[in-house]
Design an enzyme around this catalytic site. Structure first.
Site, PDB file in Angstrom:
ATOM      1  N   VAL A  87      39.278  45.963  34.754  1.00  0.00           N
ATOM      2  CA  VAL A  87      39.205  47.307  34.159  1.00  0.00           C
ATOM      3  C   VAL A  87      38.071  47.453  33.143  1.00  0.00           C
ATOM      4  O   VAL A  87      37.831  48.541  32.644  1.00  0.00           O
ATOM      5  CB  VAL A  87      40.548  47.762  33.523  1.00  0.00           C
ATOM      6  CG1 VAL A  87      41.593  48.025  34.586  1.00  0.00           C
ATOM      7  CG2 VAL A  87      41.044  46.779  32.486  1.00  0.00           C
ATOM      8  N   TYR A 131      43.190  45.246  44.233  1.00  0.00           N
ATOM      9  CA  TYR A 131      44.477  45.907  44.022  1.00  0.00           C
ATOM     10  C   TYR A 131      44.863  46.736  45.235  1.00  0.00           C
ATOM     11  O   TYR A 131      44.665  46.342  46.366  1.00  0.00           O
ATOM     12  CB  TYR A 131      44.441  46.768  42.748  1.00  0.00           C
ATOM     13  CG  TYR A 131      44.069  45.959  41.538  1.00  0.00           C
ATOM     14  CD1 TYR A 131      44.841  44.855  41.178  1.00  0.00           C
ATOM     15  CD2 TYR A 131      42.965  46.265  40.779  1.00  0.00           C
ATOM     16  CE1 TYR A 131      44.508  44.096  40.069  1.00  0.00           C
ATOM     17  CE2 TYR A 131      42.635  45.509  39.666  1.00  0.00           C
ATOM     18  CZ  TYR A 131      43.411  44.432  39.324  1.00  0.00           C
ATOM     19  OH  TYR A 131      43.076  43.692  38.244  1.00  0.00           O
ATOM     20  N   TYR A 139      47.137  34.908  28.177  1.00  0.00           N
ATOM     21  CA  TYR A 139      46.713  35.964  29.120  1.00  0.00           C
ATOM     22  C   TYR A 139      45.745  36.950  28.453  1.00  0.00           C
ATOM     23  O   TYR A 139      44.692  37.282  29.002  1.00  0.00           O
ATOM     24  CB  TYR A 139      47.951  36.698  29.673  1.00  0.00           C
ATOM     25  CG  TYR A 139      47.590  37.870  30.552  1.00  0.00           C
ATOM     26  CD1 TYR A 139      47.008  37.667  31.799  1.00  0.00           C
ATOM     27  CD2 TYR A 139      47.786  39.180  30.125  1.00  0.00           C
ATOM     28  CE1 TYR A 139      46.633  38.734  32.602  1.00  0.00           C
ATOM     29  CE2 TYR A 139      47.423  40.257  30.923  1.00  0.00           C
ATOM     30  CZ  TYR A 139      46.844  40.032  32.156  1.00  0.00           C
ATOM     31  OH  TYR A 139      46.467  41.086  32.946  1.00  0.00           O
ATOM     32  N   LYS A 175      41.261  36.420  36.254  1.00  0.00           N
ATOM     33  CA  LYS A 175      42.367  35.931  37.094  1.00  0.00           C
ATOM     34  C   LYS A 175      41.875  34.936  38.152  1.00  0.00           C
ATOM     35  O   LYS A 175      42.612  34.076  38.609  1.00  0.00           O
ATOM     36  CB  LYS A 175      43.090  37.121  37.750  1.00  0.00           C
ATOM     37  CG  LYS A 175      43.862  37.955  36.719  1.00  0.00           C
ATOM     38  CD  LYS A 175      44.393  39.281  37.245  1.00  0.00           C
ATOM     39  CE  LYS A 175      45.179  40.009  36.146  1.00  0.00           C
ATOM     40  NZ  LYS A 175      45.415  41.414  36.336  1.00  0.00           N
ATOM     41  N   SER A 200      40.373  41.513  34.394  1.00  0.00           N
ATOM     42  CA  SER A 200      41.088  40.850  35.492  1.00  0.00           C
ATOM     43  C   SER A 200      40.223  39.908  36.325  1.00  0.00           C
ATOM     44  O   SER A 200      40.759  39.174  37.160  1.00  0.00           O
ATOM     45  CB  SER A 200      41.722  41.890  36.405  1.00  0.00           C
ATOM     46  OG  SER A 200      42.881  42.368  35.796  1.00  0.00           O
TER      47      SER A 200
HETATM   48  N1  GLN Z   1      44.008  43.517  30.373  1.00  0.00           N
HETATM   49  C1  GLN Z   1      44.333  44.301  31.522  1.00  0.00           C
HETATM   50  C2  GLN Z   1      45.826  44.358  31.681  1.00  0.00           C
HETATM   51  O1  GLN Z   1      46.456  43.386  31.384  1.00  0.00           O
HETATM   52  C3  GLN Z   1      43.700  43.705  32.750  1.00  0.00           C
HETATM   53  C4  GLN Z   1      43.949  44.542  33.963  1.00  0.00           C
HETATM   54  C5  GLN Z   1      42.763  44.670  34.874  1.00  0.00           C
HETATM   55  O2  GLN Z   1      41.618  44.330  34.566  1.00  0.00           O
HETATM   56  N2  GLN Z   1      43.024  45.260  36.022  1.00  0.00           N
HETATM   57  O3  GLN Z   1      46.398  45.342  32.106  1.00  0.00           O
END
Ligand code: GLN
Length: 310
Positions: A263, A245, A193, A71, A68
């Site tokens: 993650v 988050y 994505y 992002k 993430s």
């Molecule tokens: N690839 C993970 C997902 O789409 C990314 C989520 C994350 O890093 N929080 O759920």
């Protein structure tokens, strides 16, 4: 100057040593096998400063799945590409829910709460897919340029696992498409994505590549404008309110820096006017944030007095 760097390096090493066993308090992401197999005791920290130096300790040069954290790059690319109309399709409010919760999205008619939860990042992926002839290539090229490193790559094992286990992310995309908030074809958007989530980078490369957000949008080394000062402010504001988050409030409370976790166990924190901190330790808490990474950033921010709320 040299003395400062040596002192900072020592400090990072001391903070890292103090975390040696704390990785045991978290759990490595196991929603895909490619992440579940990462060694849990790897850990690193890097600090990049606006003078262009990156100092690190531990496994700070070891590439990991940025997940993430991608992002942040996607958001900057989309802002640069389409400008303010972006904010008609995604909001800038905290969701108050886990990053992969779908319950808000239908009630709010396919408009994601912010660009750094999964729904929002999939929306951004649609903007990139619709506005670049090859958005995946453009994304990788963009990151390589910011990090000044052409060896940054996409981890194909992670990509294939993401595709195979991506049903919830597909549901976000279809739900937004049903509200006419996705322009491209859903498989293309998802492929973008999953690709950006599957990029591997080290703490050193991440710290280097995000310095512009600590410097009003300007790359401190090349002096190139990566985004406007207004947009750097906006991205940092979103990272402050939503980047960690459903633990963003607690992070603001205890650390006080715009930040983004992934993650894969990475966290980046922007220190406006100073630089970027990046940590990596795979075991996560139940919000999906790295346990050791949160500790490290809290401790270094406190030692150096980096909170933006001081
Ligand atoms: N690839 C993970 C997902 O789409 C990314 C989520 C994350 O890093 N929080 O759920």
């Amino acid at each position: 100057m040299k003395k400062n760097i040596i002192e900072l390096q020592k400090k990072l090493q001391t903070l890292l040593s103090a975390e040696k066993d704390n990785y045991l308090q978290g759990k490595v992401a196991n929603y895909i096998p490619a992440l579940a197999s990462v060694k849990p005791d790897l850990m690193g920290i890097a600090v990049g400063t606006l003078e262009g130096k990156v100092v690190g300790a531990g496994d700070y040069q070891h590439p990991f799945s940025i997940q993430s954290i991608s992002k942040v790059f996607g958001l900057v690319m989309a802002i640069n590409r389409i400008g303010d109309p972006l904010w008609k399709r995604v909001r800038m409010e905290p969701s108050g829910l886990p990053f992969n919760s779908i319950i808000q999205l239908q009630a709010e008619k396919g408009i994601p709460r912010n660009p750094v939860i999964n729904a929002g990042a999939i929306l951004i992926s649609d903007i990139l897919t619709s506005n670049f002839s090859s958005s995946k290539f453009a994304f990788l090229t963009y990151i390589r340029k910011l990090a000044r490193n052409d060896n940054i790559r996409i981890d194909n094992d992670v990509y294939l696992s993401e595709v195979k286990h991506g049903h919830l992310n597909a549901a976000f995309a279809h739900l937004m498409k049903s509200f006419d908030n996705i322009e491209s074809e859903v498989p293309d958007v998802l492929s973008h994505y999953f690709t950006q989530c599957s990029i591997s980078m080290s703490c050193e490369q991440l710290a280097q590549s995000l310095l512009f957000l600590a410097n009003k949008g300007i790359d401190p080394i090349t002096k190139e404008t990566i985004c406007t000062a207004r947009d750097a402010h906006r991205v940092n504001a979103i990272l402050s309110t939503s980047g960690m988050y459903d633990q963003s409030g607690e992070f603001a409370f205890s650390v006080g820096l715009p930040a983004k976790s992934g993650v894969g166990g990475g966290i980046i924190a922007i220190v406006p006017g100073y630089g970027v901190i990046c940590t990596w330790s795979p075991p996560l808490n139940h919000y999906g944030n790295s346990v050791v990474g949160m500790n490290l950033i809290e401790n270094i921010a406190e030692e150096l007095g980096l909170s933006i709320y001081h």
